[in-house]
Each structure stands twice: as structure tokens, then as C-alpha cells.
Design a protein around this motif. Structure first.
Motif, PDB file in Angstrom:
ATOM      1  N   ILE A 199       0.831  -1.209   0.000  1.00 36.70           N
ATOM      2  CA  ILE A 199       0.000   0.000   0.000  1.00 36.70           C
ATOM      3  C   ILE A 199       0.864   1.257   0.000  1.00 36.70           C
ATOM      4  O   ILE A 199       0.523   2.270  -0.625  1.00 36.70           O
ATOM      5  N   ALA A 200       2.022   1.165   0.664  1.00 37.11           N
ATOM      6  CA  ALA A 200       2.934   2.311   0.714  1.00 37.11           C
ATOM      7  C   ALA A 200       3.743   2.475  -0.566  1.00 37.11           C
ATOM      8  O   ALA A 200       4.511   3.433  -0.695  1.00 37.11           O
ATOM      9  N   GLY A 201       3.602   1.530  -1.508  1.00 37.01           N
ATOM     10  CA  GLY A 201       4.287   1.654  -2.784  1.00 37.01           C
ATOM     11  C   GLY A 201       5.704   1.119  -2.804  1.00 37.01           C
ATOM     12  O   GLY A 201       6.497   1.484  -3.673  1.00 37.01           O
ATOM     13  N   LEU A 202       6.040   0.228  -1.864  1.00 37.99           N
ATOM     14  CA  LEU A 202       7.403  -0.287  -1.786  1.00 37.99           C
ATOM     15  C   LEU A 202       7.658  -1.466  -2.711  1.00 37.99           C
ATOM     16  O   LEU A 202       8.794  -1.910  -2.854  1.00 37.99           O
ATOM     17  N   GLY A 203       6.610  -2.009  -3.312  1.00 38.52           N
ATOM     18  CA  GLY A 203       6.769  -3.152  -4.196  1.00 38.52           C
ATOM     19  C   GLY A 203       5.446  -3.864  -4.385  1.00 38.52           C
ATOM     20  O   GLY A 203       4.383  -3.357  -3.973  1.00 38.52           O
ATOM     21  N   ILE A 204       5.487  -5.035  -5.009  1.00 35.17           N
ATOM     22  CA  ILE A 204       4.283  -5.847  -5.164  1.00 35.17           C
ATOM     23  C   ILE A 204       4.498  -7.147  -4.401  1.00 35.17           C
ATOM     24  O   ILE A 204       5.629  -7.475  -4.010  1.00 35.17           O
ATOM     25  N   ALA A 205       3.424  -7.893  -4.184  1.00 32.35           N
ATOM     26  CA  ALA A 205       3.534  -9.060  -3.310  1.00 32.35           C
ATOM     27  C   ALA A 205       2.590 -10.161  -3.752  1.00 32.35           C
ATOM     28  O   ALA A 205       1.687  -9.955  -4.577  1.00 32.35           O
ATOM     29  N   CYS A 206       2.784 -11.331  -3.168  1.00 36.04           N
ATOM     30  CA  CYS A 206       1.874 -12.457  -3.327  1.00 36.04           C
ATOM     31  C   CYS A 206       1.441 -12.866  -1.924  1.00 36.04           C
ATOM     32  O   CYS A 206       2.270 -13.284  -1.112  1.00 36.04           O
ATOM     33  N   LEU A 207       0.149 -12.696  -1.633  1.00 38.22           N
ATOM     34  CA  LEU A 207      -0.361 -12.879  -0.276  1.00 38.22           C
ATOM     35  C   LEU A 207      -1.613 -13.750  -0.284  1.00 38.22           C
ATOM     36  O   LEU A 207      -2.303 -13.861  -1.302  1.00 38.22           O
ATOM     37  N   PRO A 208      -1.944 -14.365   0.852  1.00 42.19           N
ATOM     38  CA  PRO A 208      -3.193 -15.120   0.940  1.00 42.19           C
ATOM     39  C   PRO A 208      -4.392 -14.225   0.655  1.00 42.19           C
ATOM     40  O   PRO A 208      -4.442 -13.067   1.098  1.00 42.19           O
ATOM     41  N   ALA A 209      -5.364 -14.756  -0.064  1.00 41.74           N
ATOM     42  CA  ALA A 209      -6.550 -13.969  -0.389  1.00 41.74           C
ATOM     43  C   ALA A 209      -7.250 -13.462   0.860  1.00 41.74           C
ATOM     44  O   ALA A 209      -7.766 -12.340   0.888  1.00 41.74           O
ATOM     45  N   VAL A 210      -7.254 -14.279   1.930  1.00 40.17           N
ATOM     46  CA  VAL A 210      -7.947 -13.863   3.158  1.00 40.17           C
ATOM     47  C   VAL A 210      -7.256 -12.679   3.827  1.00 40.17           C
ATOM     48  O   VAL A 210      -7.868 -11.966   4.618  1.00 40.17           O
ATOM     49  N   ALA A 211      -5.977 -12.465   3.507  1.00 42.77           N
ATOM     50  CA  ALA A 211      -5.224 -11.387   4.150  1.00 42.77           C
ATOM     51  C   ALA A 211      -5.445 -10.036   3.500  1.00 42.77           C
ATOM     52  O   ALA A 211      -5.193  -8.991   4.112  1.00 42.77           O
ATOM     53  N   ILE A 212      -5.909 -10.022   2.247  1.00 41.30           N
ATOM     54  CA  ILE A 212      -6.007  -8.745   1.527  1.00 41.30           C
ATOM     55  C   ILE A 212      -7.443  -8.370   1.172  1.00 41.30           C
ATOM     56  O   ILE A 212      -7.666  -7.354   0.514  1.00 41.30           O
ATOM     57  N   GLY A 213      -8.402  -9.156   1.621  1.00 35.46           N
ATOM     58  CA  GLY A 213      -9.791  -8.870   1.275  1.00 35.46           C
ATOM     59  C   GLY A 213     -10.242  -7.489   1.685  1.00 35.46           C
ATOM     60  O   GLY A 213     -10.933  -6.788   0.920  1.00 35.46           O
TER      61      GLY A 213
END
Length: 297
Positions: free
Chosen positions: A232-246
Motif C-alpha cells: 500500500i505504501a508503494g514499496l513493491g508488489i507481493a503475493c499474499l493469501p486472499a484472506v489477508a487482503i480482502g
């Protein structure tokens, strides 16, 4: 016959769980000298120390690890005999959960069991999947719940439910507006990933091997929540569990990308040591999850 008492075994198991004689004594309602004496007498009767002692810390040694599952089984069997039903859940259940499960699915994991068995004290340890497996192997945990394919010959793996990872970017990232992506679109991007030993990272690296090429890892963090905030702060992109970013997707701060070229589905699984005696408490816990457990494909 060696005159070992149930109390000595109970004190020994409590010291392993609590990490110190003092903490174990408090849990059992004993004085610290009484707990120390019970441990010393048990070691005298067995003719061997059960812990390596140093700098006021106790570390379970090889003989202690061999005794622990047997001691817990005896204590649990005697506890069950002491109940009116003779087979009622009681005591403490030590549960290990991976970060995804412990931070986002703890209600699904423990809610039904705690509601049905309020007399049982649940100790939850949240760690990465490799650490949870290690806890099950050395009997510090009665049961673990992890994501990913970790397996061990001494541990039974029981499928629980599906989970999915999502590649996510900040809402104003150019990729967020793209409906169709190719693997090449992700090459050269700065990634924020979990630490080594995390099942989330292992699955992503396996899925991306070949398709994404060498990854530019800008940042490694131990919690999905921290990674989410970094994206969110613009430091990069990520791969995260769907439940974590809903929540972040719902409020427009993140966008989950459509990446059909990456196999990011996984199963969450329960881990139980094969020699761990399944008393009434552990059986009740597994049963509470079994009602909603998905069948294997």
C-alpha cells in the motif's frame, strides 16, 4: 517397578509447555520448590536428566523428548479416568498455526471447539509453517495447522480446507488497470515476500519458477499484514493469501491481479504426530474441524 508418580509426570510436561519451573508451578498451583523437587525426583528415578541446563534455561534433551509423549499420554488417560463420563475433554490443548491461519482464520480453527469445550484451555502459537511442523515433531504442540505441502514421515497430514494466494499491487499501479496479464508483465518488478520457511513464500517461488525468472526481492517481512502495508505504501508488489487482503481490496487500496499462468491454490492441513496419543481433548478438536473438512480431490 519404578515408583514414578502421575504428579511428577504432570510437572515434567507442564515445564516443557511453560518453558520454566516457575511458570509450570504457577499453572499447576504448586510452589516453585515443590515443582523443582518433583522434577528432580523424576530424573533420579529414571537415572538421567531430562533437560539440558544452562543460564537459568531448561532445554529438553533427547531423553526428555522420548519421555514427553508417554508422559502426556499417561497424564491425559488419568485425567479422563477422573471425569464422570470417563472420556470428556479436559486440560490444555497446544495448537500451532501458520501465520495465515493464526492471523486470519483463527475463528474457523478454534471457534467451534472453544464454544463446545469451555473447560479446555487452548494455547495457540502462531509461527511460520516450518516452525509449526517442528513443534509437532518435538511434541511441544499437540496439533498444528499449516498452509502448503510440508510433510514428514512421523507426522500425519489431514486436509482441512482450500486457500489461495493472490498477486497484489497498489491501486494506482499501472498493472491494476490491465485485464489480461502475461508472466512477462511481472518480470523486473520489486517484490515484497515472506521470510524463508514460510509456506506462502515457498508456494509462490515454486509457482513462479520459470515463468517469472529471478525475483528482485526488495524486502522480506515476517507477517502478511506488514507486507500488505508495504505494498500500500508503494514499496513493491507481493503475493499474499486472499484472506489477508480482502479488506484492502474492498476499500480500494489494493488490487488483486488475474494471473492464470501461476498455480497459486493450496490446501490448509492439520498435522498430528503419528505416535501422539489421541485422547478425548484432541479427538474433540479434530472432530470440531472434521464436520467442515473438505474431502480430498
Amino acid at each position: 517397578m519404578i515408583a514414578i508418580s502421575p504428579r511428577q509426570l504432570e510437572v515434567f510436561a507442564a515445564i516443557v509447555d511453560a518453558g520454566s519451573v516457575r511458570a509450570a508451578a504457577g499453572q499447576l498451583g504448586l510452589s516453585q520448590p515443590a515443582a523443582s523437587m518433583a522434577l528432580a525426583e523424576l530424573e533420579r528415578l529414571l537415572g538421567t536428566p531430562l533437560f539440558d541446563r544452562g543460564r537459568q534455561r531448561l532445554r529438553l534433551n533427547e531423553r526428555g523428548r522420548a519421555l514427553l509423549p508417554r508422559a502426556r499420554e499417561i497424564v491425559e488417560r488419568l485425567r479422563e479416568l477422573g471425569t464422570l463420563a470417563g472420556d470428556a475433554p479436559a486440560g490444555t490443548l497446544a495448537v500451532g498455526a501458520s501465520n495465515t491461519v493464526g492471523n486470519y482464520l483463527v475463528g474457523d480453527l478454534l471457534g467451534e471447539f472453544i464454544a463446545a469445550q469451555p473447560q479446555v484451555k487452548v494455547r495457540l502459537r502462531v509461527a511460520n509453517s516450518a516452525q509449526v511442523l517442528a513443534g509437532v515433531l518435538d511434541f511441544r504442540l499437540d496439533v498444528g495447522c499449516i498452509e502448503g505441502p510440508l510433510e514428514h514421515a512421523e507426522v500425519e497430514r489431514i486436509d482441512w480446507r482450500r486457500d489461495e494466494l493472490k498477486v497484489c499491487v497498489r491501486a494506482d499501479d499501472p498493472l491494476a488497470r490491465r485485464r489480461r496479464l502475461r508472466a512477462d508483465d511481472l518480470r523486473g518488478r520489486r517484490w515484497i515476500l515472506r521470510e524463508t520457511g514460510s509456506a506462502t513464500r515457498s508456494l509462490f517461488e515454486e509457482a513462479g519458477r520459470g515463468a517469472l525468472g529471478p525475483l528482485d526481492v526488495a524486502l522480506e517481512l515476517g507477517q502478511s499484514e506488514a507486507i500488505k502495508q508495504a505494498v500500500i505504501a508503494g514499496l513493491g508488489i507481493a503475493c499474499l493469501p486472499a484472506v489477508a487482503i480482502g479488506d484492502a481490496i474492498a476499500n480500494g487500496r489494493l488490487v488483486a491481479l488475474h494471473t492464470p499462468f501461476l498455480a497459486l491454490e493450496r490446501r490448509l492441513a492439520l498435522l498430528v504426530h503419528r505416535t501422539r496419543w489421541r485422547g478425548a481433548t484432541l479427538r474433540a478438536f479434530l472432530g470440531s474441524l472434521g464436520k467442515r473438512r473438505e474431502s480430498k480431490d
